[in-house]
Design a protein around this motif. Sequence first.
Motif, PDB file in Angstrom:
ATOM      1  N   HIS A 120     -43.644 -14.738 -11.533  1.00 59.91           N
ATOM      2  CA  HIS A 120     -44.659 -15.216 -10.593  1.00 59.91           C
ATOM      3  C   HIS A 120     -45.581 -14.111 -10.117  1.00 59.91           C
ATOM      4  CE1 HIS A 120     -42.375 -18.905 -10.536  1.00 59.91           C
ATOM      5  NE2 HIS A 120     -41.297 -18.182 -10.344  1.00 59.91           N
ATOM      6  N   THR A 121     -45.624 -13.009 -10.857  1.00 57.68           N
ATOM      7  CA  THR A 121     -46.457 -11.884 -10.450  1.00 57.68           C
ATOM      8  C   THR A 121     -47.527 -11.595 -11.492  1.00 57.68           C
ATOM      9  OG1 THR A 121     -45.044 -10.231 -11.510  1.00 57.68           O
ATOM     10  CG2 THR A 121     -44.509 -10.828  -9.226  1.00 57.68           C
ATOM     11  N   ARG A 122     -48.562 -10.899 -11.057  1.00 60.56           N
ATOM     12  CA  ARG A 122     -49.651 -10.510 -11.948  1.00 60.56           C
ATOM     13  C   ARG A 122     -49.166  -9.632 -13.096  1.00 60.56           C
ATOM     14  NH1 ARG A 122     -54.247  -8.260  -8.360  1.00 60.56           N
ATOM     15  NH2 ARG A 122     -53.758 -10.016  -7.064  1.00 60.56           N
ATOM     16  N   GLN A 123     -48.160  -8.809 -12.821  1.00 61.35           N
ATOM     17  CA  GLN A 123     -47.684  -7.875 -13.839  1.00 61.35           C
ATOM     18  C   GLN A 123     -47.062  -8.574 -15.047  1.00 61.35           C
ATOM     19  OE1 GLN A 123     -44.452  -5.423 -12.358  1.00 61.35           O
ATOM     20  NE2 GLN A 123     -43.930  -7.029 -10.898  1.00 61.35           N
ATOM     21  N   SER A 124     -46.678  -9.840 -14.905  1.00 62.98           N
ATOM     22  CA  SER A 124     -46.092 -10.570 -16.035  1.00 62.98           C
ATOM     23  C   SER A 124     -47.157 -11.146 -16.975  1.00 62.98           C
ATOM     24  CB  SER A 124     -45.201 -11.706 -15.533  1.00 62.98           C
ATOM     25  OG  SER A 124     -45.973 -12.752 -14.974  1.00 62.98           O
ATOM     26  N   ALA A 125     -48.404 -11.145 -16.548  1.00 61.51           N
ATOM     27  CA  ALA A 125     -49.475 -11.833 -17.287  1.00 61.51           C
ATOM     28  C   ALA A 125     -49.595 -11.404 -18.747  1.00 61.51           C
ATOM     29  CB  ALA A 125     -50.805 -11.648 -16.567  1.00 61.51           C
ATOM     30  N   SER A 126     -49.456 -10.130 -19.038  1.00 61.24           N
ATOM     31  CA  SER A 126     -49.635  -9.683 -20.427  1.00 61.24           C
ATOM     32  C   SER A 126     -48.411  -9.959 -21.299  1.00 61.24           C
ATOM     33  CB  SER A 126     -49.995  -8.194 -20.468  1.00 61.24           C
ATOM     34  OG  SER A 126     -48.955  -7.414 -19.926  1.00 61.24           O
ATOM     35  N   PHE A 127     -47.301 -10.385 -20.708  1.00 62.49           N
ATOM     36  CA  PHE A 127     -46.075 -10.641 -21.469  1.00 62.49           C
ATOM     37  C   PHE A 127     -45.735 -12.125 -21.560  1.00 62.49           C
ATOM     38  CE2 PHE A 127     -45.725  -6.571 -19.301  1.00 62.49           C
ATOM     39  CZ  PHE A 127     -45.520  -5.723 -20.381  1.00 62.49           C
ATOM     40  N   ILE A 128     -46.204 -12.919 -20.603  1.00 55.84           N
ATOM     41  CA  ILE A 128     -45.762 -14.303 -20.475  1.00 55.84           C
ATOM     42  C   ILE A 128     -46.143 -15.148 -21.699  1.00 55.84           C
ATOM     43  CG2 ILE A 128     -47.694 -15.399 -19.238  1.00 55.84           C
ATOM     44  CD1 ILE A 128     -44.017 -15.526 -18.106  1.00 55.84           C
ATOM     45  N   GLY A 129     -47.169 -14.768 -22.425  1.00 56.05           N
ATOM     46  CA  GLY A 129     -47.551 -15.480 -23.648  1.00 56.05           C
ATOM     47  C   GLY A 129     -46.517 -15.382 -24.751  1.00 56.05           C
ATOM     48  N   HIS A 130     -45.615 -14.420 -24.651  1.00 63.07           N
ATOM     49  CA  HIS A 130     -44.525 -14.270 -25.618  1.00 63.07           C
ATOM     50  C   HIS A 130     -43.195 -14.758 -25.053  1.00 63.07           C
ATOM     51  CE1 HIS A 130     -46.411 -12.074 -28.938  1.00 63.07           C
ATOM     52  NE2 HIS A 130     -47.225 -11.635 -27.993  1.00 63.07           N
ATOM     53  N   CYS A 131     -43.228 -15.274 -23.828  1.00 58.73           N
ATOM     54  CA  CYS A 131     -42.005 -15.737 -23.170  1.00 58.73           C
ATOM     55  C   CYS A 131     -41.827 -17.227 -23.462  1.00 58.73           C
ATOM     56  CB  CYS A 131     -42.093 -15.476 -21.662  1.00 58.73           C
ATOM     57  SG  CYS A 131     -40.571 -15.826 -20.801  1.00 58.73           S
ATOM     58  N   GLY A 132     -40.927 -17.547 -24.382  1.00 60.24           N
ATOM     59  CA  GLY A 132     -40.742 -18.925 -24.823  1.00 60.24           C
ATOM     60  C   GLY A 132     -39.856 -19.755 -23.922  1.00 60.24           C
ATOM     61  N   LYS A 133     -39.005 -19.090 -23.157  1.00 62.52           N
ATOM     62  CA  LYS A 133     -38.096 -19.851 -22.309  1.00 62.52           C
ATOM     63  C   LYS A 133     -37.684 -18.992 -21.119  1.00 62.52           C
ATOM     64  CE  LYS A 133     -34.885 -23.300 -23.246  1.00 62.52           C
ATOM     65  NZ  LYS A 133     -33.956 -23.926 -24.157  1.00 62.52           N
ATOM     66  N   ILE A 134     -37.597 -19.644 -19.959  1.00 55.49           N
ATOM     67  CA  ILE A 134     -37.087 -19.014 -18.752  1.00 55.49           C
ATOM     68  C   ILE A 134     -35.967 -19.900 -18.237  1.00 55.49           C
ATOM     69  CG2 ILE A 134     -37.595 -18.264 -16.402  1.00 55.49           C
ATOM     70  CD1 ILE A 134     -40.547 -17.953 -17.270  1.00 55.49           C
ATOM     71  N   VAL A 135     -34.777 -19.325 -18.094  1.00 55.21           N
ATOM     72  CA  VAL A 135     -33.614 -20.077 -17.621  1.00 55.21           C
ATOM     73  C   VAL A 135     -33.154 -19.472 -16.298  1.00 55.21           C
ATOM     74  CG1 VAL A 135     -31.266 -20.843 -18.134  1.00 55.21           C
ATOM     75  CG2 VAL A 135     -32.921 -20.544 -20.007  1.00 55.21           C
ATOM     76  N   SER A 136     -33.328 -20.217 -15.230  1.00 61.10           N
ATOM     77  CA  SER A 136     -32.927 -19.764 -13.907  1.00 61.10           C
ATOM     78  C   SER A 136     -31.408 -19.797 -13.784  1.00 61.10           C
ATOM     79  CB  SER A 136     -33.557 -20.666 -12.849  1.00 61.10           C
ATOM     80  OG  SER A 136     -33.100 -20.311 -11.571  1.00 61.10           O
TER      81      SER A 136
END
Length: 115
Positions: A63-79
């Motif tokens: 949920h932060t700006r710093q994740s923006a350049s990586f989130i396009g490669h993040c296929g799944k997030i499991v809480s």
Amino acid sequence: RASDIEPRRHDIAEQAVEAVKVPAGFTVITNPPWDRKILHPLIDSFIMQGATTWLLFDADWAHTRQSASFIGHCGKIVSVGRVKWIADSKGTGKDNCCWYRFDPEPTRTEFVGRY
């Protein structure tokens, strides 16, 4: 191949995560250092090596700006909520955590929450 900076078993190699070279077709699963100066280059390295990678770290990162350049490669997030790091302790950690799957190819993110 299992490795750790402080291995506690004879079958685990001593190796810093920054030095890990991933053989083609392998998947990386680890609880990396949460320090962004280490974490972000690791994500880049594993993506560039073509490895599907599962990393366990704090939930707020997504949920932060710093994740923006990586989130396009993040296929799944499991809480997974708060992790109990020490088995015999009475409490849990203070940070909510997620498993993040990073894929070599850009992808859409699927979020799996705890209900």
